[in-house]
Design a protein around this motif. Structure first.
Motif, short mmCIF file in Angstrom:
data_model
loop_
_atom_site.label_atom_id
_atom_site.label_comp_id
_atom_site.label_asym_id
_atom_site.label_seq_id
_atom_site.Cartn_x
_atom_site.Cartn_y
_atom_site.Cartn_z
N SER A 1 40.23 -22.34 8.86
CA SER A 1 40.43 -22.33 7.87
C SER A 1 39.87 -23.50 6.86
N LEU A 2 39.59 -24.74 7.34
CA LEU A 2 39.35 -25.80 7.26
C LEU A 2 38.33 -25.89 8.06
N SER B 1 45.17 -33.93 -1.77
CA SER B 1 45.87 -32.59 -2.46
C SER B 1 47.33 -32.20 -1.79
N LEU B 2 47.18 -33.06 0.34
CA LEU B 2 48.28 -33.16 1.06
C LEU B 2 49.67 -33.44 0.02
N LEU B 3 49.37 -34.94 -0.61
CA LEU B 3 49.94 -35.33 -1.44
C LEU B 3 50.87 -34.80 -2.74
N ALA C 1 46.51 -29.37 2.30
CA ALA C 1 45.31 -29.88 2.00
C ALA C 1 44.38 -28.99 2.19
N ILE C 2 44.44 -28.69 3.04
CA ILE C 2 43.56 -27.35 3.67
C ILE C 2 43.04 -26.40 1.94
N CYS C 3 43.50 -26.62 1.21
CA CYS C 3 43.70 -25.50 0.02
C CYS C 3 42.33 -26.59 -0.77
N GLY C 4 43.18 -27.66 -0.67
CA GLY C 4 42.83 -28.57 -1.72
C GLY C 4 41.10 -28.54 -1.20
N ALA D 1 53.35 -25.43 -1.52
CA ALA D 1 52.55 -27.24 -1.46
C ALA D 1 50.86 -26.45 -1.13
N HIS D 2 50.94 -24.95 -1.25
CA HIS D 2 49.34 -24.19 -1.32
C HIS D 2 49.50 -24.53 -2.68
N LEU D 3 49.88 -23.97 -4.01
CA LEU D 3 49.20 -24.16 -4.52
C LEU D 3 48.73 -25.34 -5.49
N GLY D 4 49.90 -26.00 -5.38
CA GLY D 4 49.51 -27.92 -5.48
C GLY D 4 48.75 -28.35 -4.67
#
Length: 279
Positions: free
Chosen positions: A67-68, A91-93, A117-120, A170-173
């Motif tokens: 995905s990344l 994004s990770l944080l 992070a990847i979702c970010g 964490a995906h959402l955030g």
């Protein structure tokens, strides 16, 4: 600046190295995973970052890295290496901070994964390049914005199901953090791609509001997850666990007194070293 995706490649390599170590060494995995109690009570804040380089399985790792790869090179080329690195870790944080807030009363909650992070990266790419195409599961070509919607819905379900210790919240955030950082870096995208950004951001913000103000919606039984243990007061659990640790430490010290340091097993020596850091 000529960007060749070197930062993306380094991140992927580090993920493989750290995840391999974590999959082989449970103590290493536990030391660096995201655990609410360890972060809030013992101030082990590094777990907010290190947990993003651990994965629960090879399948989890490979899916995240694929995905990344699908999004990172284009985004890094557009933003530049240093800004891409800032967006990735932001994004990770952001994802882990949301997860920490949601589960702040659930001291035993733990998770790992680079998904925040990847979702970010994914949602930043959608915000900047909404017309880009991706290949869903490597088979079905879909618009990037549609991939984002599907990923968002999966994350929402994952938060409710808790079917592994993968940080779905964490995906959402991470998604919202990545999109926000990208827009701050390239504000013209907000005007050029307004409809797409709003279509993704509004439901994500709404659901974030729901899970923050009504956290009980997380406690659902379904096929994947049948029971959720909640500690009403994390301080009470801390006192209880500290008392147990003190008993174990006293027993080890008594053994040393009677038989000497050489009599300790490897596990007892590790406990002694670990407990000495927190008493």
């Amino acid at each position: 600046m000529n960007n060749t995706g070197i930062i993306s490649l380094v991140i992927i390599i580090v993920n493989f190295i750290v995840s391999y170590k974590g999959l082989k060494d449970r103590a290493f995995f536990d030391r660096y995973s995201f655990v609410v109690e360890r972060i809030l009570l013992f101030r082990e804040y590094w777990r907010l970052i290190t947990s993003g380089f651990l994965h629960v399985s090879w399948q989890h790792l490979i899916f995240n890295m694929i995905s990344l790869l699908m999004f990172s090179f284009l985004l890094e080329a557009d933003l530049g290496s240093w800004q891409f690195l800032l967006l990735y870790f932001g994004s990770l944080l952001g994802g882990d901070l949301l997860s920490l807030f949601i589960h702040r009363h659930n001291g035993d909650y733990s998770s790992v994964g680079a998904s925040g992070a990847i979702c970010g990266v994914i949602f930043a790419s959608i915000a900047l390049f909404p017309g880009m195409g991706v290949s869903l599961l490597g088979l079905i070509p879909v618009p990037g914005w549609l991939y984002g919607v599907v990923f968002l819905l999966y994350s929402i379900y994952g938060i409710k199901s808790r079917n592994h210790n993968i940080g779905h919240d964490a995906h959402l955030g991470g998604a919202l953090a990545g999109m926000t950082i990208a827009i701050v870096m390239e504000p013209q995208a907000m005007f050029a791609n307004f409809a797409t950004i709003i279509a993704i951001a509004v439901p994500a913000v709404f659901f974030m509001y729901v899970i923050i103000t009504k956290p009980h919606v997380l406690l659902v039984d379904n096929f994947f997850y049948k029971q959720h243990h909640v500690f009403g007061d994390i301080d009470q659990k801390y006192v209880f666990d500290r008392a147990n640790r003190q008993k174990e430490l006293d027993a080890i010290l008594e053994k040393i007194h009677k038989k000497g340091m050489h009599s300790l097993t490897k596990a007892e020596k590790e406990k002694l070293e670990r407990y000495s850091q927190h008493f």
